[in-house]
Design a protein around this motif. Structure first.
Motif, short mmCIF file in Angstrom:
data_model
loop_
_atom_site.label_atom_id
_atom_site.label_comp_id
_atom_site.label_asym_id
_atom_site.label_seq_id
_atom_site.Cartn_x
_atom_site.Cartn_y
_atom_site.Cartn_z
N SER A 28 0.85 -1.18 0.00
CA SER A 28 0.00 0.00 0.00
C SER A 28 0.89 1.24 0.00
O SER A 28 2.09 1.16 0.22
CB SER A 28 -0.92 0.01 1.22
OG SER A 28 -1.87 1.04 1.11
N SER A 29 0.26 2.38 -0.24
CA SER A 29 0.96 3.66 -0.19
C SER A 29 -0.06 4.72 0.18
O SER A 29 -1.27 4.52 0.01
CB SER A 29 1.60 3.99 -1.55
OG SER A 29 0.60 4.35 -2.48
N PRO A 30 0.39 5.87 0.69
CA PRO A 30 -0.57 6.93 1.02
C PRO A 30 -1.45 7.32 -0.16
O PRO A 30 -2.66 7.48 -0.03
CB PRO A 30 0.34 8.09 1.47
CG PRO A 30 1.57 7.43 1.98
CD PRO A 30 1.77 6.22 1.11
N SER A 31 -0.87 7.45 -1.35
CA SER A 31 -1.65 7.85 -2.53
C SER A 31 -2.72 6.82 -2.87
O SER A 31 -3.86 7.15 -3.21
CB SER A 31 -0.73 8.04 -3.74
OG SER A 31 0.15 9.12 -3.53
N ASN A 32 -2.36 5.54 -2.76
CA ASN A 32 -3.33 4.48 -3.04
C ASN A 32 -4.45 4.46 -2.01
O ASN A 32 -5.61 4.20 -2.33
CB ASN A 32 -2.62 3.13 -3.08
CG ASN A 32 -1.76 2.96 -4.32
OD1 ASN A 32 -1.52 3.93 -5.05
ND2 ASN A 32 -1.29 1.76 -4.57
N GLU B 53 -16.86 -0.50 3.51
CA GLU B 53 -15.95 -0.14 4.60
C GLU B 53 -14.57 0.26 4.09
O GLU B 53 -13.92 1.13 4.67
CB GLU B 53 -15.80 -1.34 5.56
CG GLU B 53 -17.04 -1.66 6.36
CD GLU B 53 -16.87 -2.88 7.25
OE1 GLU B 53 -17.82 -3.19 7.98
OE2 GLU B 53 -15.78 -3.51 7.22
N ALA B 54 -14.12 -0.40 3.04
CA ALA B 54 -12.75 -0.17 2.57
C ALA B 54 -12.65 -0.53 1.09
O ALA B 54 -13.60 -1.06 0.49
CB ALA B 54 -11.76 -1.00 3.39
N ALA B 55 -11.50 -0.25 0.51
CA ALA B 55 -11.25 -0.59 -0.89
C ALA B 55 -9.76 -0.75 -1.10
O ALA B 55 -8.94 -0.13 -0.41
CB ALA B 55 -11.81 0.49 -1.82
N ASN B 56 -9.41 -1.58 -2.08
CA ASN B 56 -8.01 -1.77 -2.45
C ASN B 56 -7.86 -1.52 -3.94
O ASN B 56 -8.55 -2.14 -4.75
CB ASN B 56 -7.56 -3.20 -2.13
CG ASN B 56 -6.08 -3.40 -2.39
OD1 ASN B 56 -5.24 -2.67 -1.84
ND2 ASN B 56 -5.73 -4.37 -3.23
N VAL B 57 -6.99 -0.56 -4.31
CA VAL B 57 -6.80 -0.24 -5.72
C VAL B 57 -5.69 -1.10 -6.32
O VAL B 57 -4.76 -1.51 -5.62
CB VAL B 57 -6.50 1.26 -5.93
CG1 VAL B 57 -7.69 2.10 -5.49
CG2 VAL B 57 -5.25 1.70 -5.19
N THR B 58 -5.82 -1.36 -7.61
CA THR B 58 -4.90 -2.25 -8.30
C THR B 58 -4.47 -1.63 -9.63
O THR B 58 -5.04 -0.64 -10.08
CB THR B 58 -5.55 -3.61 -8.57
OG1 THR B 58 -6.74 -3.42 -9.36
CG2 THR B 58 -5.94 -4.30 -7.26
N ALA B 59 -3.49 -2.26 -10.27
CA ALA B 59 -2.91 -1.70 -11.49
C ALA B 59 -3.82 -1.80 -12.69
O ALA B 59 -3.70 -1.00 -13.63
CB ALA B 59 -1.58 -2.40 -11.80
N THR B 60 -4.74 -2.75 -12.70
CA THR B 60 -5.68 -2.94 -13.81
C THR B 60 -7.00 -3.46 -13.26
O THR B 60 -7.07 -3.91 -12.10
CB THR B 60 -5.16 -3.95 -14.85
OG1 THR B 60 -5.14 -5.26 -14.25
CG2 THR B 60 -3.77 -3.60 -15.35
N GLY B 61 -8.02 -3.46 -14.11
CA GLY B 61 -9.29 -4.06 -13.71
C GLY B 61 -9.15 -5.55 -13.45
O GLY B 61 -9.67 -6.08 -12.47
N MET B 62 -8.44 -6.26 -14.34
CA MET B 62 -8.20 -7.70 -14.12
C MET B 62 -7.37 -7.94 -12.87
O MET B 62 -7.48 -9.00 -12.24
CB MET B 62 -7.52 -8.31 -15.35
CG MET B 62 -8.41 -8.43 -16.57
SD MET B 62 -9.91 -9.41 -16.28
CE MET B 62 -9.21 -11.03 -15.97
N GLY B 63 -6.54 -6.95 -12.51
CA GLY B 63 -5.76 -7.05 -11.28
C GLY B 63 -6.61 -6.91 -10.04
O GLY B 63 -6.14 -7.17 -8.92
N SER C 283 -0.15 -4.11 -8.31
CA SER C 283 -0.28 -2.91 -7.47
C SER C 283 -0.27 -1.64 -8.32
O SER C 283 0.45 -1.54 -9.31
CB SER C 283 0.88 -2.84 -6.47
OG SER C 283 0.96 -4.04 -5.73
N MET C 284 -1.08 -0.68 -7.91
CA MET C 284 -1.15 0.59 -8.64
C MET C 284 0.02 1.49 -8.26
O MET C 284 0.43 1.53 -7.10
CB MET C 284 -2.48 1.30 -8.34
CG MET C 284 -2.59 2.66 -9.00
SD MET C 284 -4.24 3.38 -8.86
CE MET C 284 -5.11 2.45 -10.10
N ASP C 285 0.52 2.21 -9.24
CA ASP C 285 1.58 3.19 -9.01
C ASP C 285 0.97 4.45 -8.37
O ASP C 285 -0.13 4.87 -8.73
CB ASP C 285 2.24 3.54 -10.34
CG ASP C 285 3.34 4.57 -10.17
OD1 ASP C 285 4.43 4.20 -9.72
OD2 ASP C 285 3.08 5.75 -10.49
N SER C 286 1.70 5.05 -7.44
CA SER C 286 1.19 6.21 -6.71
C SER C 286 0.85 7.39 -7.62
O SER C 286 -0.12 8.11 -7.38
CB SER C 286 2.21 6.66 -5.65
OG SER C 286 2.33 5.69 -4.64
#
Length: 399
Positions: free
Chosen positions: A57-61, A75-85, A241-244
């Motif tokens: 994780s990162s602050p931006s994410n 309640e929460a969410a996790n962002v990823t690099a792509t939709g398939m990700g 993982s998504m880039d910040s």
């Protein structure tokens, strides 16, 4: 109080490190600790506000994740690099060898390919059903079923899932209802209708600029923690993982999502009505002729409309290609896959975004060669656009 997704996004106030109106971007892949014990606690997931490594994780994410969770009411969410990700880690987190999935037959080609071709390698099997028939869905559920999977509005046929009805089935059989809401952000809030997990490809409407990829999983804090777990979390270990920098960019674009969705929907409804009046076979949830028009209307936040996606059928792939090439030449839009751009995008899904689905199965679900999928843009003068499309249709002899 009524759920207001755009208000929830607007009410999130982040200050940058130096008082900036946008949050500072965490341009680091790894993070320091003032004590070794804090590093240990962070590895164990017990140190709030501390960051370990940007794959985790990162602050931006987290800023972007909070905005998306607020939008979907989770309640929460996790962002990823792509939709398939986002899609594949959820499936692999919830399912293991011997488990079973019931999925809509009309879903994004990449999701279909994963469930049909890849997941069986891990001994996870999927039964594909007509998601609009609840009796067929229920009949497919087995004691080994772990997930009921659908898209709110399906790609590319624009079938509408009865999310409240599916939620009742999921609860009855103690399985997880996973809903891909990519086609209908803001318009529909699946969590409020009973879904357990909501997924988006951020690449599409939410980002809206066709300049980056991204995905998100919205759910309980427990689910998100499990996905990020350093020992057995599918998101953490599969590494999508998504880039910040991208997270910061998408967060800024989210601030205009409500305005863009209203315009996408307004333009799409205008064109759909005109096409249908012209006698063109048109599918759009906002048309009364759509078999699930009433259902969608009961599920939606009306101010955001029925979305920006519509399809027409011009009879053959050759005619579809000829028309799309001419529309691109006349600057109506782009012959391109994906959706949610400010310009109109069009493609023949049978030979592009749904090409992973075998031809016999495409035919069974009603995906014809002449089908053109439109992602309607933000055109200010949609009547002018209609007239230009009509000219192109006449030129290629569709009329």
């Amino acid at each position: 109080m009524a759920f207001k997704p755009a208000n929830n996004i607007q009410d999130l106030q982040y200050f940058g490190e130096f008082g900036g109106v946008n949050p500072s971007i965490s341009d680091s892949s790894t993070y320091t600790f003032l004590s070794a014990k804090t590093m240990f606690d962070t590895f164990e997931g017990n140190a709030d506000g501390c960051y370990l490594y940007s794959r985790h994780s990162s602050p931006s994410n987290l800023y972007l994740g909070k905005a998306l969770a607020a939008m979907e009411g989770t309640e929460a969410a996790n962002v990823t690099a792509t939709g398939m990700g986002a899609i594949t880690p959820v499936i692999l987190q919830l399912c293991g060898a011997g488990d079973h999935i019931v999925s809509s037959r009309t879903i994004y080609g990449g999701t279909y390919a994963f469930l049909k071709n890849f997941a069986p390698r891990l001994e996870v099997k999927t039964t594909f059903v007509n998601i609009t028939k609840l009796d067929e869905v229920e009949a497919a559920i087995t004691p080994k079923t772990k997930i009921l999977y659908c898209e709110t509005v399906s790609n590319p046929l624009l079938e509408v899932a009865d999310v409240p009805g599916l939620a009742i089935l999921a609860k009855k059989y103690n399985i997880q209802l996973v809903v891909d809401n990519t086609f209908s952000p803001l318009s529909v809030s699946p969590k409020l209708l009973g879904a357990n997990i909501v997924i988006h490809s951020l690449t599409k409407f939410i980002n809206g600029s066709s300049d980056t990829m991204g995905g998100v999983v919205c759910g309980t804090q427990e689910l998100i923690d499990n996905l990020r777990n350093v020992n057995d979390g599918a998101s953490m270990l599969l590494g999508a993982s998504m880039d910040s920098l991208r997270a910061a960019s998408i967060l800024k674009n989210m601030r205009t999502l409500h305005i863009r969705m209203k315009q996408h929907s307004y333009n799409a409804l205008y064109l759909a009505k005109r096409f249908e009046k012209d006698g063109i076979k048109t599918v759009y949830p906002g048309l009364k002729s759509h078999p699930s028009h009433k259902l969608f209307t009961t599920m939606m936040h009306k101010e955001y409309g029925y979305g920006g996606m519509l399809t027409i059928d011009v009879g053959s792939l050759d005619k579809a290609n000829e028309l799309m090439e001419l529309m691109q030449k006349e600057n109506i839009g782009y012959l391109a896959v994906s959706l949610g751009f400010y310009k109109t995008l069009f493609s023949a899904p049978g030979s592009s975004t749904s090409s992973e689905i075998p031809e016999d199965e495409q035919a069974a679900m009603g995906l014809t060669d002449g089908l053109i999928r439109f992602s309607i843009g933000l055109d200010n003068d949609i009547e002018r656009t209609y007239k230009e499309i009509k000219k192109c249709m006449k030129t290629v002899g569709f009329f």
